[in-house]
Design an enzyme around this catalytic site. Structure first.
Site, mmCIF file in Angstrom:
data_model
loop_
_atom_site.group_PDB
_atom_site.id
_atom_site.type_symbol
_atom_site.label_atom_id
_atom_site.label_comp_id
_atom_site.label_asym_id
_atom_site.label_seq_id
_atom_site.Cartn_x
_atom_site.Cartn_y
_atom_site.Cartn_z
ATOM 1 N N ASP A 7 3.016 -3.679 1.635
ATOM 2 C CA ASP A 7 2.846 -5.111 1.401
ATOM 3 C C ASP A 7 4.188 -5.633 0.901
ATOM 4 O O ASP A 7 4.510 -5.504 -0.272
ATOM 5 C CB ASP A 7 1.744 -5.353 0.373
ATOM 6 C CG ASP A 7 1.493 -6.831 0.132
ATOM 7 O OD1 ASP A 7 1.477 -7.589 1.112
ATOM 8 O OD2 ASP A 7 1.333 -7.232 -1.040
ATOM 9 N N GLU A 68 2.700 -5.711 6.596
ATOM 10 C CA GLU A 68 2.091 -7.028 6.779
ATOM 11 C C GLU A 68 3.050 -7.950 7.514
ATOM 12 O O GLU A 68 4.226 -8.051 7.172
ATOM 13 C CB GLU A 68 1.723 -7.635 5.416
ATOM 14 C CG GLU A 68 1.028 -8.988 5.550
ATOM 15 C CD GLU A 68 0.632 -9.568 4.209
ATOM 16 O OE1 GLU A 68 1.266 -10.548 3.776
ATOM 17 O OE2 GLU A 68 -0.302 -9.010 3.593
ATOM 18 N N ASP A 141 -0.884 -6.242 -5.126
ATOM 19 C CA ASP A 141 0.003 -5.809 -4.035
ATOM 20 C C ASP A 141 -0.303 -4.368 -3.617
ATOM 21 O O ASP A 141 -0.207 -4.022 -2.437
ATOM 22 C CB ASP A 141 1.462 -5.913 -4.486
ATOM 23 C CG ASP A 141 1.778 -7.279 -5.086
ATOM 24 O OD1 ASP A 141 2.254 -8.148 -4.338
ATOM 25 O OD2 ASP A 141 1.533 -7.449 -6.286
#
Length: 216
Positions: A7, A68, A141
């Site tokens: 992330d 991501e 996160d």
């Protein structure tokens, strides 16, 4: 399949490693964040993110890396830092020859919770349940990184089937050479034989008359 989920972020870059296959219970191997000081120079922060990701790659040896996909937001400064950290993750994985997959936030939420509009609390709760953890990973996160890894494990078989189907369709619809075209291409590739040079016609250069010069 062992997947490292990333992330991306400059201040906190979430990382999580999940192992398993679609349709079977998954196992979390590690989770955490790579942190950089907000007041540090941008170049030094990117180096810190790289070093942190390299340590995770060295320790867990993932087969795939799921990152991501970055989308534009209202805060341009924030999205720029996220994009830069994402590029570092792609660089670290590609340098080692590890395949990288990009998943949108909606894809991850839909894969983990069943809804592309789920909030972070719902994602964390489902990650905790799917990986049989005692509590949701902190910070968010880290949970998002695990959700990325889970999403890739579950989506990879379907993506592979789609790619195989697309490749098969492309091979079937590719134009094929017809027999006439094949014969023409072969003929065009042949070397035309050179016509032989005709020999002189004997009648054009008659021999001297043997009777000439004789006396009767």
């Amino acid at each position: 399949m062992r997947v490292l989920g990333v992330d991306p972020g400059l201040t906190r870059c979430g990382v999580g490693v999940v192992e398993g296959v679609a349709g079977r219970p998954l196992t979390m191997l590690g989770v955490g964040v790579v942190r950089t000081p907000a007041d540090a120079d941008l170049g030094h922060r990117l180096v810190a993110v790289e070093q942190g990701l390299e340590q995770w790659l060295d320790e867990y040896r993932p087969e795939f890396v799921a990152v991501e996909r970055v989308f534009s937001q209202h805060n341009v400064r924030t999205v720029m830092g996220t994009a830069q950290a994402s590029a570092v993750a792609l660089l670290c994985a590609s340098r080692r020859g590890i395949p990288v997959a990009l998943h949108t936030p909606s894809e991850v939420k839909a894969a983990v919770t069943g809804s592309g509009r789920a909030d972070k609390a719902q994602v964390g709760a489902m990650v905790t349940r799917l990986l049989r953890l005692d509590a949701p990973p902190k910070p968010a996160d880290a949970a998002d990184a695990l959700a990325l890894a889970i999403c890739h494990i579950w989506r990879a078989p379907a993506q592979n089937r789609l790619q195989q189907a697309a490749a098969l369709h492309a091979s079937r619809t590719a134009p094929r050479a017809t027999p006439a075209r094949t014969a023409a291409s072969k003929a065009s590739g042949r070397r035309t034989p050179t016509a032989p040079i005709p020999s002189p016609n004997p009648s054009s250069n008659p021999s001297p008359n043997p009777s000439k010069g004789r006396t009767a």
